[in-house]
Design a protein around this motif. Structure first.
Motif, PDB file in Angstrom:
ATOM      1  N   PHE A  60      68.767  14.690  23.768  1.00 37.52           N
ATOM      2  CA  PHE A  60      69.415  13.464  23.307  1.00 37.52           C
ATOM      3  C   PHE A  60      68.908  13.085  21.919  1.00 37.52           C
ATOM      4  CE2 PHE A  60      69.772   8.867  22.876  1.00 37.52           C
ATOM      5  CZ  PHE A  60      71.100   8.663  23.200  1.00 37.52           C
ATOM      6  N   VAL A  61      67.582  13.206  21.707  1.00 39.80           N
ATOM      7  CA  VAL A  61      67.003  12.848  20.401  1.00 39.80           C
ATOM      8  C   VAL A  61      67.534  13.781  19.313  1.00 39.80           C
ATOM      9  CG1 VAL A  61      64.857  12.768  19.069  1.00 39.80           C
ATOM     10  CG2 VAL A  61      64.939  11.785  21.370  1.00 39.80           C
ATOM     11  N   ILE A  62      67.597  15.091  19.629  1.00 39.29           N
ATOM     12  CA  ILE A  62      68.131  16.047  18.651  1.00 39.29           C
ATOM     13  C   ILE A  62      69.591  15.723  18.328  1.00 39.29           C
ATOM     14  CG2 ILE A  62      68.748  18.468  18.291  1.00 39.29           C
ATOM     15  CD1 ILE A  62      66.287  19.213  19.956  1.00 39.29           C
ATOM     16  N   LEU A  68      88.023  10.284  18.583  1.00 38.03           N
ATOM     17  CA  LEU A  68      88.581   9.203  17.760  1.00 38.03           C
ATOM     18  C   LEU A  68      87.543   8.701  16.766  1.00 38.03           C
ATOM     19  CD1 LEU A  68      91.123   7.478  17.363  1.00 38.03           C
ATOM     20  CD2 LEU A  68      90.209   5.877  19.055  1.00 38.03           C
ATOM     21  N   GLY A  69      86.307   8.487  17.242  1.00 36.85           N
ATOM     22  CA  GLY A  69      85.261   7.983  16.358  1.00 36.85           C
ATOM     23  C   GLY A  69      84.948   8.948  15.228  1.00 36.85           C
ATOM     24  N   ALA A  70      84.778  10.240  15.558  1.00 38.25           N
ATOM     25  CA  ALA A  70      84.471  11.230  14.530  1.00 38.25           C
ATOM     26  C   ALA A  70      85.615  11.370  13.538  1.00 38.25           C
ATOM     27  CB  ALA A  70      84.169  12.574  15.186  1.00 38.25           C
ATOM     28  N   ALA A  71      86.859  11.334  14.049  1.00 39.34           N
ATOM     29  CA  ALA A  71      88.020  11.490  13.172  1.00 39.34           C
ATOM     30  C   ALA A  71      88.177  10.304  12.229  1.00 39.34           C
ATOM     31  CB  ALA A  71      89.282  11.658  14.014  1.00 39.34           C
ATOM     32  N   VAL A  72      87.931   9.094  12.713  1.00 37.68           N
ATOM     33  CA  VAL A  72      88.042   7.901  11.860  1.00 37.68           C
ATOM     34  C   VAL A  72      87.013   7.950  10.731  1.00 37.68           C
ATOM     35  CG1 VAL A  72      87.633   5.406  11.813  1.00 37.68           C
ATOM     36  CG2 VAL A  72      89.098   6.388  13.578  1.00 37.68           C
ATOM     37  N   ILE A  73      85.783   8.326  11.056  1.00 37.32           N
ATOM     38  CA  ILE A  73      84.753   8.431  10.025  1.00 37.32           C
ATOM     39  C   ILE A  73      85.124   9.522   9.020  1.00 37.32           C
ATOM     40  CG2 ILE A  73      82.326   9.036   9.615  1.00 37.32           C
ATOM     41  CD1 ILE A  73      81.799   7.787  12.440  1.00 37.32           C
ATOM     42  N   VAL A  76      84.098  18.086  13.215  1.00 39.85           N
ATOM     43  CA  VAL A  76      84.018  18.852  14.459  1.00 39.85           C
ATOM     44  C   VAL A  76      82.605  18.791  15.030  1.00 39.85           C
ATOM     45  CG1 VAL A  76      84.240  21.149  15.483  1.00 39.85           C
ATOM     46  CG2 VAL A  76      85.898  20.377  13.774  1.00 39.85           C
ATOM     47  N   LEU A  77      81.596  18.960  14.171  1.00 41.55           N
ATOM     48  CA  LEU A  77      80.198  18.907  14.620  1.00 41.55           C
ATOM     49  C   LEU A  77      79.876  17.557  15.237  1.00 41.55           C
ATOM     50  CD1 LEU A  77      77.338  20.121  14.768  1.00 41.55           C
ATOM     51  CD2 LEU A  77      76.946  19.244  12.449  1.00 41.55           C
ATOM     52  N   LEU A  78      80.300  16.478  14.571  1.00 43.88           N
ATOM     53  CA  LEU A  78      80.022  15.134  15.087  1.00 43.88           C
ATOM     54  C   LEU A  78      80.715  14.918  16.428  1.00 43.88           C
ATOM     55  CD1 LEU A  78      78.737  12.364  14.724  1.00 43.88           C
ATOM     56  CD2 LEU A  78      80.740  11.677  13.381  1.00 43.88           C
ATOM     57  N   SER A  79      81.941  15.410  16.565  1.00 48.28           N
ATOM     58  CA  SER A  79      82.648  15.281  17.852  1.00 48.28           C
ATOM     59  C   SER A  79      81.873  15.966  18.968  1.00 48.28           C
ATOM     60  CB  SER A  79      84.043  15.898  17.745  1.00 48.28           C
ATOM     61  OG  SER A  79      84.827  15.269  16.768  1.00 48.28           O
ATOM     62  N   ILE A  80      81.399  17.189  18.696  1.00 46.46           N
ATOM     63  CA  ILE A  80      80.661  17.945  19.716  1.00 46.46           C
ATOM     64  C   ILE A  80      79.370  17.228  20.091  1.00 46.46           C
ATOM     65  CG2 ILE A  80      79.423  20.109  20.156  1.00 46.46           C
ATOM     66  CD1 ILE A  80      81.526  21.506  18.379  1.00 46.46           C
ATOM     67  N   VAL A  81      78.654  16.734  19.076  1.00 40.47           N
ATOM     68  CA  VAL A  81      77.387  16.053  19.344  1.00 40.47           C
ATOM     69  C   VAL A  81      77.609  14.785  20.160  1.00 40.47           C
ATOM     70  CG1 VAL A  81      75.472  14.823  18.255  1.00 40.47           C
ATOM     71  CG2 VAL A  81      76.221  17.017  17.344  1.00 40.47           C
ATOM     72  N   LEU A  82      78.637  14.013  19.820  1.00 36.22           N
ATOM     73  CA  LEU A  82      78.940  12.805  20.594  1.00 36.22           C
ATOM     74  C   LEU A  82      79.277  13.145  22.044  1.00 36.22           C
ATOM     75  CD1 LEU A  82      81.072  10.779  17.999  1.00 36.22           C
ATOM     76  CD2 LEU A  82      78.708  10.341  18.704  1.00 36.22           C
ATOM     77  N   LEU A  83      79.999  14.245  22.236  1.00 36.81           N
ATOM     78  CA  LEU A  83      80.310  14.673  23.605  1.00 36.81           C
ATOM     79  C   LEU A  83      79.042  15.042  24.361  1.00 36.81           C
ATOM     80  CD1 LEU A  83      83.433  16.856  22.819  1.00 36.81           C
ATOM     81  CD2 LEU A  83      83.422  14.797  24.222  1.00 36.81           C
ATOM     82  N   LEU A  84      78.127  15.762  23.699  1.00 35.25           N
ATOM     83  CA  LEU A  84      76.870  16.143  24.345  1.00 35.25           C
ATOM     84  C   LEU A  84      76.004  14.927  24.659  1.00 35.25           C
ATOM     85  CD1 LEU A  84      75.937  19.326  22.259  1.00 35.25           C
ATOM     86  CD2 LEU A  84      76.857  19.228  24.585  1.00 35.25           C
ATOM     87  N   MET A  85      76.211  13.826  23.931  1.00 39.15           N
ATOM     88  CA  MET A  85      75.464  12.587  24.194  1.00 39.15           C
ATOM     89  C   MET A  85      76.080  11.785  25.331  1.00 39.15           C
ATOM     90  SD  MET A  85      74.697  11.449  20.244  1.00 39.15           S
ATOM     91  CE  MET A  85      73.940   9.897  20.690  1.00 39.15           C
ATOM     92  N   ILE A  98      79.331  10.592  25.396  1.00 41.71           N
ATOM     93  CA  ILE A  98      80.431   9.717  24.988  1.00 41.71           C
ATOM     94  C   ILE A  98      81.733  10.270  25.566  1.00 41.71           C
ATOM     95  CG2 ILE A  98      81.634   8.677  23.018  1.00 41.71           C
ATOM     96  CD1 ILE A  98      78.713   7.867  23.243  1.00 41.71           C
ATOM     97  N   PRO A  99      82.620   9.428  26.112  1.00 40.77           N
ATOM     98  CA  PRO A  99      83.906   9.921  26.634  1.00 40.77           C
ATOM     99  C   PRO A  99      84.683  10.707  25.587  1.00 40.77           C
ATOM    100  CG  PRO A  99      83.564   7.647  27.295  1.00 40.77           C
ATOM    101  CD  PRO A  99      82.448   7.984  26.350  1.00 40.77           C
ATOM    102  N   VAL A 100      85.435  11.701  26.050  1.00 42.62           N
ATOM    103  CA  VAL A 100      86.091  12.653  25.157  1.00 42.62           C
ATOM    104  C   VAL A 100      86.971  11.952  24.120  1.00 42.62           C
ATOM    105  CG1 VAL A 100      87.633  14.647  25.031  1.00 42.62           C
ATOM    106  CG2 VAL A 100      86.074  14.401  26.964  1.00 42.62           C
TER     107      VAL A 100
END
Length: 490
Positions: free
Chosen positions: A20-22, A67-72, A49-58, A60-62
């Motif tokens: 989680f920390v990583i 949506l969050g990664a794409a908006v940023i 894409v990297l941010l989306s994957i990391v958020l999923l591993l944390m 966060i709902p798909v």
């Protein structure tokens, strides 16, 4: 919790905290680079894409993660004005489609069939008809899954329905625990390949393809996969009789077989209405979903009255089905909005064009590229949710694949099959954990504990069989495209 269990849980919890920390550090770094740095567009696309994957591993709902990664990413690429205009329009544009109205109809149809109890008869009928074969109970489980898939389309629902009934039945007959749990998990994967399939509908929406034709494209591959699983079971039972001792079927009469066939008629009617209506051109996909839902409602109500449930049981069934449909539809539509914003961000980043150019320069043909994707999806399936894996790769890969001659309808089936194989592979394979949870119940395992390792070993032959079917689809693409081309659907 015992002292031993607490000791065992500490390393696992520490590993989880470290991961989680990583992930948090990687997510923070990606955010900083996208918001503060003047980066090339392609680098921003890869960071999305990297941010989306990391958020999923944390966890966060798909839909929220995408949506969050794409908006940023959109903000980094084009500024606040583009983000605002995208968010003002995309929720409506992505979901206000007549073709996507099939989603709540399919979900409601499956919920009604499940809550009314019509699906419970599928395994019993398959058992009395197929139990005489080598590995007959596992084969029965497999074809019962195919029948349920063609009427509900819920992978997890099918797995639960079959697991509770078939695992104790097979163990009682002396079947190997590996074969018992493996056949249940594999039967569950058929739920998103044989129509009605929500994954195929979501793919069609994300790829802007006709929903009805995409659903028809899954029929023959789904049946082929079911027969391939059955053949693998029979051959394994022949070569290793200890896996599946022959079941004594001397007490099963032809009268019992025909009576069990009558119990499956309601499901057969729903299947005929949905798939037959689509193929014959009588219905659009949405009309087929509506008619199938009404047929399921009428037949489910008749079944409840016939079994003594009465009016209250029908009302309860309808209430629970509607609640399940509302929550399921909302989550699917959030995913569609997420992938629409992600697609726009990826288009602005020019990553799909870059990949298409690189593929063209490498000189990879259709077959070589798809073989590489088999390996890529197996790796992604080990760490990512099925829908996440699909929706993250559609915006990136669809254009490059079309450029080398891959039919988008064909790719939808390929993608869903590989996503379903991902449900079986460690460490994330959700179906494996669901089956293990079912098999951990003393009523299911008959007092003989079944480990998670046993479940993974049990699903391995089925995963390899599915990959063999995928290779066949690559070499003979007409298996997928023939039925949509032959239909007269409107």
């Amino acid at each position: 919790m015992s002292a031993e269990a607490a000791t065992l849980s500490r390393p696992a919890s520490r590993v989880g905290v470290v991961i989680f920390v990583i992930a948090l550090i990687v997510a923070g770094g990606s955010l900083y680079l996208m918001l503060a740095g003047d980066l090339p567009k392609q680098i921003v696309g890869l960071l999305i894409v990297l941010l989306s994957i990391v958020l999923l591993l944390m966890g966060i709902p798909v839909g929220v993660a995408m949506l969050g990664a794409a908006v940023i990413g959109l903000y980094s690429l084009s500024g606040a004005r583009v983000v605002r205009s995208t968010m003002e329009s995309v929720a409506f544009d992505a979901t206000a489609s007549w073709s996507l109205s099939v989603i709540p109809m399919f979900i409601l149809m499956g919920m009604i069939l499940w809550k009314s109890g019509l699906t419970t008869s599928a395994f019993g009928a398959a058992r009395v008809w197929l139990g005489w074969m080598p590995g007959g109970l596992a084969v029965a489980t497999n074809f019962a899954g195919a029948a349920l898939a063609a009427s509900s389309g819920s992978t997890i629902g099918i797995t639960y329905a079959l697991g509770r009934v078939s695992i104790p039945e097979m163990l009682k007959s002396g079947y190997s625990p590996q074969l018992a749990v493996g056949s249940v998990a594999a039967a569950g994967t058929l739920g998103q390949i044989i129509p009605p399939s929500l994954l195929l509908v979501v793919y069609a929406g994300a790829a802007s393809l006709p929903v009805g034709q995409q659903l028809l494209a899954g029929v023959i591959p789904g049946l082929l996969l079911a027969f391939a699983f059955a053949a693998m079971i029979v051959v394994s039972a022949k070569l290793r009789p200890g896996l599946a001792p022959r079941v004594d079927m001397s007490d099963v009469t032809w009268g019992m077989r025909w009576r069990s066939a009558l119990d499956v008629i309601p499901i057969a009617i729903v299947i005929t209405i949905v798939i037959g209506g689509l193929f014959a051109g009588i219905f659009t996909a949405t009309e087929a979903g509506v008619c199938g839902m009404f047929a399921a409602l009428i037949l489910g109500a008749i079944h409840l009255f016939r079994t003594g449930g009465g009016f209250r049981a029908v009302v309860r069934m309808l209430r629970e089905s509607l609640i399940g449909t509302l929550t399921g539809t909302a989550s699917v539509f959030l995913l569609i909005v997420g992938v629409a914003v992600l697609t726009r961000a990826m288009a602005l980043s020019q990553v799909p064009n870059f990949i298409a150019t690189e593929i063209a320069e490498l000189g990879l043909g259709r077959v070589e590229l798809l073989f590489i994707l088999i390996v890529a999806y197996l790796i992604l399936g080990m760490f990512m949710d099925t829908l996440a894996m699909m929706l993250l790769t559609i915006p990136v890969l669809l254009s490059p694949l079309i450029s080398v001659g891959v039919d988008p309808l064909w790719f939808g089936v390929f993608l869903v099959v590989m996503a379903e194989v991902g449900l079986l592979t460690p460490p994330l394979g959700i179906l494996t954990f669901i089956v293990h949870r079912i098999a951990s119940d003393p009523e299911a395992n008959l007092g003989k504990p079944i480990s998670l390792g046993t479940v993974f070993l049990g699903v391995l032959p089925f995963a390899l069989t599915a990959i063999a079917v995928v290779i066949l689809l690559i070499l003979v693409p007409g298996i997928v495209t023939w039925l949509p081309g032959a239909s007269t659907m409107r």
